[in-house]
Design an enzyme around this catalytic site. Structure first.
Site, PDB file in Angstrom:
ATOM      1  N   LYS A  26      -2.789  -8.468  -7.130  1.00 15.17           N
ATOM      2  CA  LYS A  26      -3.540  -8.632  -5.847  1.00 15.17           C
ATOM      3  C   LYS A  26      -2.763  -7.524  -5.179  1.00 15.17           C
ATOM      4  O   LYS A  26      -1.845  -7.730  -4.653  1.00 15.17           O
ATOM      5  CB  LYS A  26      -3.164  -9.945  -5.142  1.00 15.17           C
ATOM      6  CG  LYS A  26      -3.883 -10.383  -4.166  1.00 15.17           C
ATOM      7  CD  LYS A  26      -3.255  -9.564  -2.811  1.00 15.17           C
ATOM      8  CE  LYS A  26      -3.907  -9.802  -1.414  1.00 15.17           C
ATOM      9  NZ  LYS A  26      -3.914  -8.754  -0.755  1.00 15.17           N
ATOM     10  N   HIS A  27      -3.521  -6.433  -4.908  1.00 13.16           N
ATOM     11  CA  HIS A  27      -3.028  -5.395  -4.135  1.00 13.16           C
ATOM     12  C   HIS A  27      -3.404  -5.413  -2.759  1.00 13.16           C
ATOM     13  O   HIS A  27      -4.278  -6.426  -2.263  1.00 13.16           O
ATOM     14  CB  HIS A  27      -3.687  -4.123  -4.712  1.00 13.16           C
ATOM     15  CG  HIS A  27      -2.707  -2.840  -4.841  1.00 13.16           C
ATOM     16  ND1 HIS A  27      -1.836  -2.627  -3.945  1.00 13.16           N
ATOM     17  CD2 HIS A  27      -2.740  -1.791  -5.749  1.00 13.16           C
ATOM     18  CE1 HIS A  27      -1.025  -1.540  -4.122  1.00 13.16           C
ATOM     19  NE2 HIS A  27      -1.574  -0.882  -5.199  1.00 13.16           N
ATOM     20  N   ALA A  28      -2.854  -4.428  -1.705  1.00 14.12           N
ATOM     21  CA  ALA A  28      -2.977  -4.606  -0.468  1.00 14.12           C
ATOM     22  C   ALA A  28      -4.616  -4.159  -0.330  1.00 14.12           C
ATOM     23  O   ALA A  28      -5.064  -3.355  -1.151  1.00 14.12           O
ATOM     24  CB  ALA A  28      -2.316  -3.380   0.151  1.00 14.12           C
ATOM     25  N   SER A  29      -4.935  -4.664   0.759  1.00  8.00           N
ATOM     26  CA  SER A  29      -6.400  -4.821   1.091  1.00  8.00           C
ATOM     27  C   SER A  29      -6.868  -3.297   1.251  1.00  8.00           C
ATOM     28  O   SER A  29      -8.073  -2.993   1.610  1.00  8.00           O
ATOM     29  CB  SER A  29      -7.026  -5.544   1.986  1.00  8.00           C
ATOM     30  OG  SER A  29      -6.536  -6.991   1.696  1.00  8.00           O
ATOM     31  N   GLU A  83      10.957  -7.753  -3.709  1.00  4.67           N
ATOM     32  CA  GLU A  83      11.526  -6.450  -3.086  1.00  4.67           C
ATOM     33  C   GLU A  83      11.153  -6.273  -1.923  1.00  4.67           C
ATOM     34  O   GLU A  83       9.669  -6.164  -1.636  1.00  4.67           O
ATOM     35  CB  GLU A  83      11.097  -5.490  -3.906  1.00  4.67           C
ATOM     36  CG  GLU A  83      12.013  -4.238  -3.771  1.00  4.67           C
ATOM     37  CD  GLU A  83      11.403  -3.329  -2.599  1.00  4.67           C
ATOM     38  OE1 GLU A  83      11.744  -3.140  -1.464  1.00  4.67           O
ATOM     39  OE2 GLU A  83      10.354  -2.421  -3.063  1.00  4.67           O
ATOM     40  N   LEU A  84      11.713  -6.715  -0.856  1.00  4.24           N
ATOM     41  CA  LEU A  84      11.339  -6.720   0.577  1.00  4.24           C
ATOM     42  C   LEU A  84      11.767  -5.585   1.547  1.00  4.24           C
ATOM     43  O   LEU A  84      11.718  -4.435   0.904  1.00  4.24           O
ATOM     44  CB  LEU A  84      11.602  -8.126   1.141  1.00  4.24           C
ATOM     45  CG  LEU A  84      11.480  -9.361   0.357  1.00  4.24           C
ATOM     46  CD1 LEU A  84      11.697 -10.817   0.942  1.00  4.24           C
ATOM     47  CD2 LEU A  84       9.860  -9.584  -0.023  1.00  4.24           C
ATOM     48  N   TRP A 114       0.984  -1.094   0.120  1.00  3.71           N
ATOM     49  CA  TRP A 114       0.102  -0.152   0.047  1.00  3.71           C
ATOM     50  C   TRP A 114       0.872   1.299  -0.083  1.00  3.71           C
ATOM     51  O   TRP A 114       0.227   2.389  -0.246  1.00  3.71           O
ATOM     52  CB  TRP A 114      -0.798   0.088   1.137  1.00  3.71           C
ATOM     53  CG  TRP A 114      -0.172  -0.370   2.516  1.00  3.71           C
ATOM     54  CD1 TRP A 114      -0.169  -1.556   3.234  1.00  3.71           C
ATOM     55  CD2 TRP A 114       0.717   0.674   3.344  1.00  3.71           C
ATOM     56  NE1 TRP A 114       0.479  -1.606   4.127  1.00  3.71           N
ATOM     57  CE2 TRP A 114       1.082  -0.429   4.382  1.00  3.71           C
ATOM     58  CE3 TRP A 114       1.137   1.901   3.090  1.00  3.71           C
ATOM     59  CZ2 TRP A 114       2.072   0.120   5.207  1.00  3.71           C
ATOM     60  CZ3 TRP A 114       2.094   2.169   4.072  1.00  3.71           C
ATOM     61  CH2 TRP A 114       2.460   1.629   5.268  1.00  3.71           C
ATOM     62  N   SER A 172       6.600  -7.333   2.862  1.00  4.01           N
ATOM     63  CA  SER A 172       7.407  -7.717   3.961  1.00  4.01           C
ATOM     64  C   SER A 172       8.044  -8.962   3.674  1.00  4.01           C
ATOM     65  O   SER A 172       7.915  -9.800   2.640  1.00  4.01           O
ATOM     66  CB  SER A 172       6.170  -7.942   5.315  1.00  4.01           C
ATOM     67  OG  SER A 172       5.479  -9.182   5.075  1.00  4.01           O
ATOM     68  N   GLU A 202      12.758  -3.317  10.904  1.00  2.00           N
ATOM     69  CA  GLU A 202      12.663  -2.282  10.202  1.00  2.00           C
ATOM     70  C   GLU A 202      11.746  -1.155  10.701  1.00  2.00           C
ATOM     71  O   GLU A 202      10.419  -1.722  11.015  1.00  2.00           O
ATOM     72  CB  GLU A 202      12.074  -2.398   8.814  1.00  2.00           C
ATOM     73  CG  GLU A 202      11.793  -1.392   7.831  1.00  2.00           C
ATOM     74  CD  GLU A 202      11.232  -1.831   6.615  1.00  2.00           C
ATOM     75  OE1 GLU A 202      11.497  -0.979   5.493  1.00  2.00           O
ATOM     76  OE2 GLU A 202      10.858  -2.930   6.413  1.00  2.00           O
ATOM     77  N   CYS A 231      10.577   1.480   1.857  1.00  2.00           N
ATOM     78  CA  CYS A 231      11.541   0.462   1.938  1.00  2.00           C
ATOM     79  C   CYS A 231      13.072   1.192   1.819  1.00  2.00           C
ATOM     80  O   CYS A 231      13.927   0.821   2.266  1.00  2.00           O
ATOM     81  CB  CYS A 231      11.411  -0.620   0.918  1.00  2.00           C
ATOM     82  SG  CYS A 231       9.940  -1.517   1.278  1.00  2.00           S
TER      83      CYS A 231
END
Length: 464
Positions: free
Chosen positions: A160-163, A234-235, A136, A213, A368, A268
């Site tokens: 599938k995007h963030a809710s 990419e975390l 998001w 994450s 983080e 990030c």
């Protein structure tokens, strides 16, 4: 997490959505597979025409979609407009360069003859439907840096995007539809995280990319590993920001503030650990803390707001726990350190915070901090600065401030990160590869490297 728009500036739920059922997911997978069969044969010129049209529409929509993003995840609206503009720029970049980036390669004549061939070439061919699991924090940009190269390569996308950013997710599907892409070229799946594994295991889905994450990355990589499918991850990041005695201290401190609080500190590649040579530590700490304290925290819809709320209530709780743990373990709070309690700001706000005296036993040293919280470290020399910088499970990017070329060379050689920015702030650009090392993930987005990640690199050999 329910699929819903919840305004982090006040906690108000504005719109909720039902998750797609099995029948709708199946219909969309069938459509993706069918569309790919024909879309893969379109020319680069046709794909570029469509992508440029989408960029034009995004420019027209910039103010409206910026307000949607700000409403859904709280970034200052000025930064949201900049994000939309950056997406349009990347779309045009790939539209203009994809054909050259994916041009056939011809090996050296000597090697061709040695293989017994009359001619050999290496071709880049699309894989098929690719599932993108996206976060998001940059709800347009994170998607577009996958979508633009993937579509130009001839793949089709499933998002599938963030809710918590469903309106932005639906906007993206609509954007590509209005631009004239064939139905099914890019589809948004309104689903929860529990539905992802079954889609990943579907043979029609050929690869996956995830930004998010470390636990989410592990889960996707594990399933794709079992299915032997390509992934790009990419975390997280806990990027170092190193300041040496030769640095322009005023400029380094000024940029440090922006580097930490961009996107309300939820990036990030935001600088998070500020590692300062002891000779300039006190002077830098004073300037940096003053800069953090001077930031305007407020309603993200106001043009002069510099820091808005964090995106979720849980995100603020996570920040509080990290800061409280550091304080209990002996860290000094130079500014901030407690949630804001202002009646006019009822949402999930956390003030710009600077912590000093960080030790290895504190959680914030290893985890983080996803919000406007900075940690200060004192380094006795260059070697200690490198040791502190690399003492993290992450390796996304890094920042170095020095006017000594020999020092810059050492940092470029020794920092464990996907990028090293010297005398400047980390930023992504379509022309440069983007990605990390260690637990920050693998693979690369953007540039020629990014467009080739989801291609079948095919050797074509013709006998004499």
């Amino acid at each position: 997490m329910p699929i819903a728009t919840v305004n982090p500036a006040n906690g108000e739920t504005l719109k909720t959505y039902e998750a797609m059922g099995a029948e709708e997911i199946e219909r969309r997978l069938q459509l993706a597979e069918a569309t790919f069969r024909t879309y893969r044969t379109t020319t680069f010129d046709e794909r570029a025409r469509l992508l440029n049209r989408a960029a034009d529409l995004l420019d027209e929509d910039q103010r409206d979609i910026a307000r949607v993003m700000t409403t859904e995840m709280g970034k200052p609206v000025k930064q949201a407009r900049a994000e939309a503009a950056k997406c349009a720029k990347a779309m045009r970049w790939y539209a203009g360069r994809a054909e050259a980036l994916l041009a056939d390669e011809v090996p050296d004549d000597t090697d061709v003859r040695d293989s017994g061939a009359a001619r050999v070439r290496v071709r880049y061919r699309p894989l098929g439907p690719v599932l993108a699991v996206m976060p998001w924090n940059f709800p347009l940009w994170q998607v577009m840096r996958f979508a633009a190269p993937a579509l130009m390569a001839g793949n089709v996308g499933l998002l599938k995007h963030a809710s918590n950013v469903p309106q932005t997710a639906l906007y993206l599907e609509d954007l590509f539809h209005r631009a004239g892409f064939p139905e099914g070229t890019f589809q948004t799946l309104l689903i929860g995280s529990g539905a992802v594994e079954e889609i990943l295991r579907d043979e029609r889905v050929k690869a996956a990319t995830l930004t998010g994450s470390e636990p989410a990355g592990r889960a996707v990589a594990s399933v794709c590993g079992d299915m032997v499918k390509k992934t790009v991850l990419e975390l997280g990041g806990s990027d170092p920001y190193i300041v040496m005695p030769s640095a322009d201290l005023d400029r380094a401190a000024e940029v440090a503030v922006t580097a930490r609080v961009q996107n309300n500190g939820q990036s990030c590649i935001a600088a998070k650990r500020f590692i300062v040579h002891t000779d300039v530590y006190d002077a830098f700490a004073e300037r940096f803390t003053a800069g953090m304290q001077a930031l305007k925290v407020g309603d993200p819809m106001e043009e002069d707001t510099e820091v808005g709320p964090v995106a979720t209530e849980q995100g603020r709780t996570d920040l509080e726990e990290l800061v409280d743990d550091a304080r209990r373990s002996g860290a000094q709070v130079l500014c901030g350190g407690h949630r804001l309690r202002r009646p006019e700001l009822p949402g999930w706000y956390y003030p710009p915070t600077v912590l000093a005296g960080i030790t290895r036993g504190m959680r914030i040293h290893r985890e983080e901090a996803f919000g406007p919280v900075a940690t200060l470290y004192r380094a006795g020399d260059l070697d200690e600065a490198v040791l502190i910088a690399n003492d993290t499970p992450f390796g996304l990017s890094s920042n170095v401030w020095t006017r000594d070329e020999a020092e810059a060379d050492r940092f470029e050689r020794d920092l464990d990160a996907g990028s090293v920015y010297v005398n400047g702030m980390t930023a992504s650009h379509p022309a440069f590869p983007f990605g990390g090392a260690k637990r920050s993930g693998y693979g690369r987005e953007l540039s020629g490297h990014g467009i080739r990640e989801f291609c079948n690199i095919t050797t074509v050999w013709h006998g004499a």
